[in-house]
Design an enzyme around this catalytic site. Sequence first.
Site, mmCIF file in Angstrom:
data_model
loop_
_atom_site.group_PDB
_atom_site.id
_atom_site.type_symbol
_atom_site.label_atom_id
_atom_site.label_comp_id
_atom_site.label_asym_id
_atom_site.label_seq_id
_atom_site.Cartn_x
_atom_site.Cartn_y
_atom_site.Cartn_z
ATOM 1 N N SER A 1 0.811 -1.218 0.000
ATOM 2 C CA SER A 1 0.000 0.000 0.000
ATOM 3 C C SER A 1 0.848 1.272 0.000
ATOM 4 O O SER A 1 0.339 2.353 -0.224
ATOM 5 C CB SER A 1 -0.946 0.003 1.203
ATOM 6 O OG SER A 1 -0.230 0.208 2.386
ATOM 7 N N LYS B 1 0.600 4.943 6.690
ATOM 8 C CA LYS B 1 -0.184 5.678 5.693
ATOM 9 C C LYS B 1 0.250 7.138 5.710
ATOM 10 O O LYS B 1 0.796 7.623 6.687
ATOM 11 C CB LYS B 1 -1.687 5.604 6.028
ATOM 12 C CG LYS B 1 -2.292 4.201 5.934
ATOM 13 C CD LYS B 1 -2.497 3.758 4.516
ATOM 14 C CE LYS B 1 -3.026 2.326 4.457
ATOM 15 N NZ LYS B 1 -2.074 1.344 5.010
#
Lengths: 198, 198
Positions: free
Chosen positions: A120, A157
């Site tokens: 990710s 993230k």
Amino acid sequence: MRARNTDVESKILEFVNAYIEKNSICPSYREISAGVGLSSTASIHNHVKRLEQEGKLDINGRRGVSTRRHRMSVQQVPVVGQVACGTPILAEENIEEYVPILKGELGTGEFFALRARGDSMIKAGIEDGELVFVRRQDTAEEGDIVVALIDDAATLKRFYKDKRRHKIILRPENDAYDDMEFDDIVIQGKAVKVLKNL
Amino acid sequence: MRARNTDVESKILEFVNAYIEKNSICPSYREISAGVGLSSTASIHNHVKRLEQEGKLDINGRRGVSTRRHRMSVQQVPVVGQVACGTPILAEENIEEYVPILKGELGTGEFFALRARGDSMIKAGIEDGELVFVRRQDTAEEGDIVVALIDDAATLKRFYKDKRRHKIILRPENDAYDDMEFDDIVIQGKAVKVLKNL
DNA sequence: GTCAAATACAAACATTTGTTCGTGTTTGCA
DNA sequence: TGCAAACACGAACAAATGTTTGTATTTGAC
């Protein structure tokens, strides 16, 4: 007048380097004497003193002489694995292992590390399995890569705020994934370095 | 009988760790005494001796006591900058500085480092200014990221062979750049790790 | 050649180091 | 309670360490 003998001094530096790399201990003045082929500790004393003033050596009292760059300065960074439900991220049970790194390599602060999982964050150069070093902190700036606990897993993230809607956005660095939206979230730290294997 | 006092011993271990991380020097028996709140070096002597037999400490003669994990020594990796015309890549004049890394962190072999320039390897996660560690070797496997000298600059590219045409292909990891083709080329090493700053 | 600075040397010194010894104290079991 | 092992203590010791001193030697400029 007479010029300074930088010859001996570079021999001293070289010897100290080699000695420490071999023995993991700092040499004494007498060992340096023997190493560079002098038979007086007094001369060594002068040279070492000057080399220290020039910042090229460290004198550690009776613990020997060391090169600046060789001072034993290893710190242990805990690697956080699976985060047990409800526990603080740095709780002992969540720590898989310790990796040694050089003190100062990460700057100041408290640090931990974790192994990146999944793809990710691939556009930020963080790939699966790589070791990410994180500075422990509760806050973050817009655009920082942060560590947050989502479903009892420490995830990486990029951090944004949607000020109008009072939401917090966690954005994967991979176009195949969507942003995640939260009302509130607890930040565990900010990623500062990655050790990539090629 | 009486059980062993593992309490004091873990305090000793803890103190030695903290001391070394703070001072970059190994503590003496007397310093340990004061540190853990005992007033006799003799007791410390016994405990340390036993801890050494258990493999938890190292006794370095008159250079103090250290934890095993702090003895890990540091090696110096030369950082190659501009490569002067016609000189070997590791010639002294091409070395900008040395960066310390932990011995064993890169595996075995001879290593050097260089700062990545430009964005030609961005898809491999290598960005401008980042430190790339390279194992010195003359050969490479298909697909390795290699260091080669092109116009007296050490450049990073992915290595392929065009066997039919007897050409060597150096491929940037960025779609905006084209492959480079050579009849022959001298490989300087293979990139093994990157230290990324986020 | 002369002179002064830089260095090497040898010897001696005070301090710190690890080490040892004897004794008193604590601890836990019988 | 009695006993033995584990431990802490204080003092003392030899060895190694950094440091200093005085002297001889080398070096390079004048």
